[in-house]
Design an enzyme around this catalytic site. Sequence first.
Site, PDB file in Angstrom:
ATOM      1  N   PHE A   1      12.263  18.505 -15.074  1.00  0.00           N
ATOM      2  CA  PHE A   1      11.013  17.850 -14.729  1.00  0.00           C
ATOM      3  C   PHE A   1      10.320  17.321 -15.983  1.00  0.00           C
ATOM      4  O   PHE A   1      10.171  18.051 -16.970  1.00  0.00           O
ATOM      5  CB  PHE A   1      10.047  18.829 -14.052  1.00  0.00           C
ATOM      6  CG  PHE A   1      10.323  19.109 -12.610  1.00  0.00           C
ATOM      7  CD1 PHE A   1       9.706  18.369 -11.608  1.00  0.00           C
ATOM      8  CD2 PHE A   1      11.180  20.136 -12.250  1.00  0.00           C
ATOM      9  CE1 PHE A   1       9.946  18.642 -10.274  1.00  0.00           C
ATOM     10  CE2 PHE A   1      11.433  20.421 -10.914  1.00  0.00           C
ATOM     11  CZ  PHE A   1      10.814  19.665  -9.918  1.00  0.00           C
ATOM     12  N   ASP A   2       9.869  16.088 -15.912  1.00  0.00           N
ATOM     13  CA  ASP A   2       8.881  15.603 -16.868  1.00  0.00           C
ATOM     14  C   ASP A   2       7.595  16.392 -16.618  1.00  0.00           C
ATOM     15  O   ASP A   2       7.427  16.990 -15.543  1.00  0.00           O
ATOM     16  CB  ASP A   2       8.674  14.105 -16.636  1.00  0.00           C
ATOM     17  CG  ASP A   2       7.548  13.528 -17.466  1.00  0.00           C
ATOM     18  OD1 ASP A   2       7.499  13.806 -18.679  1.00  0.00           O
ATOM     19  OD2 ASP A   2       6.706  12.802 -16.901  1.00  0.00           O
TER      20      ASP A   2
END
EC number: 3.1.3.5
Length: 221
Positions: free
Chosen positions: A13-14
């Site tokens: 995940f960013d």
Amino acid sequence: MRDAALRYPNILFDLDGTLTDPREGITRSVQFALARLGIDEPDLARLEHFIGPPLLQCFMQTYGFDEARAWEAVNHYRERFRVTGLYENRVFDGIPELLEALVGRGHTLYVATSKPGVFAREIARHFAFDRHFKAIYGSELDGTRTHKEELIRHLLDSEGLAAEHCLMIGDRMHDLLGASRNGVACIGVGYGFGSEDELRAHQPTHYCADLAALRQVLESH
């Protein structure tokens, strides 16, 4: 317990614009840095493009700073961000439940952010979602690994992960480019700070306009 049938057992995940909405903290800290350099920018909305890309390059491209001047701006930004801006942030509605569900299905989760790792880890701790992640990868304060391609490669190498078993989720073109250049599938999410046009132009494996759509796609992987 991990489901042996998971298509992507590892999900990256960013952070900014994907897990959290950091709009206030980032734009106010950029505004502070500019003021220290004699530039008045009263409209915070004009600074939202700083959310996501590497900060140093964003100062250089937006204001024509050379690298030395841009580093001055970054250091002024950090003066405010490390004390106040970190906490001017909120977790997107539905993210805690999504992370809980993914871990429950057997996925291993990572954060891959251009933000310095020391800040990313404090944000995750403060907002109590760090427990869902095996590791949080960010850049170094000296600018090392601010580019997503380099960061994702470092994460894969450090964790011993095969690219084909990983999925990257992010809201900006940098996330999609970094993933694709490492052979990692990617999802572009439309609820963050990148436009649909920006994301679709970089041909993500999936485009999800909102969190409900993201959850639906992830349930099939």
